[in-house]
Enzyme design. Sequence first.
Site, PDB file in Angstrom:
ATOM      1  N   GLY A 151       0.837  -1.206   0.000  1.00 15.90           N
ATOM      2  CA  GLY A 151       0.000   0.000   0.000  1.00 15.90           C
ATOM      3  C   GLY A 151       0.870   1.254   0.000  1.00 15.90           C
ATOM      4  N   TYR A 200      -3.449 -21.150   3.486  1.00 18.81           N
ATOM      5  CA  TYR A 200      -3.273 -19.835   2.860  1.00 18.81           C
ATOM      6  C   TYR A 200      -3.288 -19.990   1.344  1.00 18.81           C
ATOM      7  CZ  TYR A 200      -0.839 -15.482   1.585  1.00 18.81           C
ATOM      8  OH  TYR A 200      -0.489 -14.278   1.039  1.00 18.81           O
TER       9      TYR A 200
HETATM   10  O1  GFB Z   1       9.572 -15.564   4.111  1.00 18.91           O
HETATM   11  P1  GFB Z   1       9.464 -16.929   4.625  1.00 18.91           P
HETATM   12  O2  GFB Z   1       9.139 -17.106   6.054  1.00 18.91           O
HETATM   13  O3  GFB Z   1       8.400 -17.776   3.891  1.00 18.91           O
HETATM   14  O4  GFB Z   1      10.917 -17.615   4.322  1.00 18.91           O
HETATM   15  P2  GFB Z   1       8.364 -18.700   2.574  1.00 18.91           P
HETATM   16  C1  GFB Z   1      11.211 -18.847   4.855  1.00 18.91           C
HETATM   17  C2  GFB Z   1      12.619 -19.303   4.486  1.00 18.91           C
HETATM   18  O5  GFB Z   1      13.598 -18.444   5.064  1.00 18.91           O
HETATM   19  C3  GFB Z   1      12.853 -20.679   5.066  1.00 18.91           C
HETATM   20  C4  GFB Z   1      14.346 -19.170   6.054  1.00 18.91           C
HETATM   21  O6  GFB Z   1      13.782 -21.387   4.260  1.00 18.91           O
HETATM   22  C5  GFB Z   1      13.456 -20.350   6.423  1.00 18.91           C
HETATM   23  O7  GFB Z   1      14.215 -21.441   6.932  1.00 18.91           O
HETATM   24  N1  GFB Z   1      14.640 -18.283   7.180  1.00 18.91           N
HETATM   25  C6  GFB Z   1      15.861 -18.061   7.716  1.00 18.91           C
HETATM   26  C7  GFB Z   1      13.760 -17.551   7.886  1.00 18.91           C
HETATM   27  N2  GFB Z   1      15.794 -17.245   8.757  1.00 18.91           N
HETATM   28  C8  GFB Z   1      14.494 -16.883   8.884  1.00 18.91           C
HETATM   29  C9  GFB Z   1      13.799 -16.032   9.783  1.00 18.91           C
HETATM   30  O8  GFB Z   1      14.369 -15.419  10.698  1.00 18.91           O
HETATM   31  N3  GFB Z   1      12.459 -15.904   9.575  1.00 18.91           N
HETATM   32  C10 GFB Z   1      11.796 -16.545   8.575  1.00 18.91           C
HETATM   33  N4  GFB Z   1      10.463 -16.339   8.425  1.00 18.91           N
HETATM   34  N5  GFB Z   1      12.419 -17.395   7.738  1.00 18.91           N
HETATM   35  C11 GFB Z   1       5.988 -17.828   2.588  1.00 18.91           C
HETATM   36  C12 GFB Z   1       4.624 -18.431   2.726  1.00 18.91           C
HETATM   37  O9  GFB Z   1       6.824 -18.873   2.395  1.00 18.91           O
HETATM   38  O10 GFB Z   1       6.098 -16.991   1.482  1.00 18.91           O
HETATM   39  C13 GFB Z   1       3.594 -17.391   2.676  1.00 18.91           C
HETATM   40  O11 GFB Z   1       4.567 -19.130   3.936  1.00 18.91           O
HETATM   41  C14 GFB Z   1       3.822 -16.384   1.560  1.00 18.91           C
HETATM   42  O12 GFB Z   1       2.384 -18.034   2.534  1.00 18.91           O
HETATM   43  C15 GFB Z   1       5.258 -15.923   1.478  1.00 18.91           C
HETATM   44  O13 GFB Z   1       3.441 -16.914   0.343  1.00 18.91           O
HETATM   45  C16 GFB Z   1       5.551 -15.059   0.270  1.00 18.91           C
HETATM   46  O14 GFB Z   1       8.986 -18.040   1.399  1.00 18.91           O
HETATM   47  O15 GFB Z   1       8.879 -20.065   2.899  1.00 18.91           O
END
Ligand code: GFB
Length: 318
Positions: free
Chosen positions: A17, A138
Site C-alpha cells: 500500500g 493460505y
Molecule cells: O519468508 P518466509 O518465512 O516464507 O521464508 P516462505 C522462509 C525461508 O527463510 C525458510 C528461512 O527457508 C526459512 O528457513 N529463514 C531463515 C527464515 N531465517 C528466517 C527467519 O528469521 N524468519 C523466517 N520467516 N524465515 C511464505 C509463505 O513462504 O512466502 C507465505 O509461507 C507467503 O504463505 C510468502 O506466500 C511469500 O517463502 O517459505
Amino acid sequence: MSKEEKILVTGGTGMVGYSLRWGHIYGNGIPDATFVSSRDYDLREKQQVEAMFAKYKPKHVIHLAARVGGVKANTDYVADFYYDNIMINTNVIEASRRVGVEKVVSFLSTCIFPDDAEYPLTESKIHLGEPHSSNYPYAYAKRMADIQSRAYKEQYDVDYVSVIPTNIYGPNDNFNLENGHVMPMLIHKCYLAKKNNTDLKVWGTGKPLREFIYSKDVGELTTWALKNYDESEPIILSTSHEISIRDLVDLIVSGFNYKGKVIFDTDKPDGQYRKPSDNSKLRKYLPDFEFTSIEQGIQETIEWFVENYEGARKWEKH
Ligand code: GFB
C-alpha cells in the site's frame, strides 16, 4: 488515473500500500487513492465490507488485504490463515461486483503453486496439484481468489484480475520477530545482533532458494496492471532470479556491516526448497522494465528500518 476514477486500496497501510504512493514510472503511482486498513474495517465481516463500499463507491479496487506471515505463522495459525483469507477475498470481490466496481486487481502469492509442479512455475500451473504442506490453507484460500475473479469476469463481464508476486520486501514491512517473512525478520535480527553484540540466528539450513521483489517495483507493476492488464489468467510479478537464504544473509550482514557470528538453526523449518517462477508473460508486456537490484533494495530497506525503528511495525495482530 484521475481522482474521479476513485480507487480503493484494501490493506492500504501495509508495505505494498505504501509503495503505491511512491510509484514513479507508470503515472506517479496512485497517491490519490483511498487507502483503508484493518483499523478502519474488518473485511472478514460482510456488513463492514458493504459499509466500506457504500461509503467510498470506488470504480477500481486494488485488493491487498490479507492475513499474511512467514513460514512459521502459516504453520502455527493454519485455520486462521484459511478463514481470514477466504472471507476477506469472498467479501471484497462480491461487494465490488454489487456496487459496480469495474476493475479489481487482487494479490495472490507464489506459494499458491503446487509443491510438485514442474519448474519454472508459470501462470497456467496454479491449480495442478497440492500446495506445499507448510502453507496449504493460505495457498488454497488465495487460489480461490483466482477462481472467484475468473468466474466473475466470465459471468458478469467485469475486469477482475489477479497478480502473483514472489516474496515482497521493503520499507513498511512487518518486522515482527516470530511471524514475519524472512527478509524483514533477518533485517530486524541483524539490527539487534549488531546493537547488542550477539549472534545472528538464522532459521533452517540456509539452502532454500527464494525470489525477492522490491515493494517499490511491485507498486509500479500494480499501477501498470490496474491500467493495462485484463487477462483472466493471473500474471506473475517476478524478477525470476533465485537467491539462497545463505546468500541473502550475506547481503544483510554486509548491509549492516555486522562482524559477529552467524548461526544456522536447523531445528527451525526450511519450508519449501524452492519455487522458481517464469516471468515471461510480464516480460512480454514490459520488456524494458528495470527491477531494483536486491543489493539496492536491501540497502534502502535497512536504511528505512534503522531510521524508523521506533515506528516500524514489529507486532502481530491476532
Ligand atoms: O519468508 P518466509 O518465512 O516464507 O521464508 P516462505 C522462509 C525461508 O527463510 C525458510 C528461512 O527457508 C526459512 O528457513 N529463514 C531463515 C527464515 N531465517 C528466517 C527467519 O528469521 N524468519 C523466517 N520467516 N524465515 C511464505 C509463505 O513462504 O512466502 C507465505 O509461507 C507467503 O504463505 C510468502 O506466500 C511469500 O517463502 O517459505
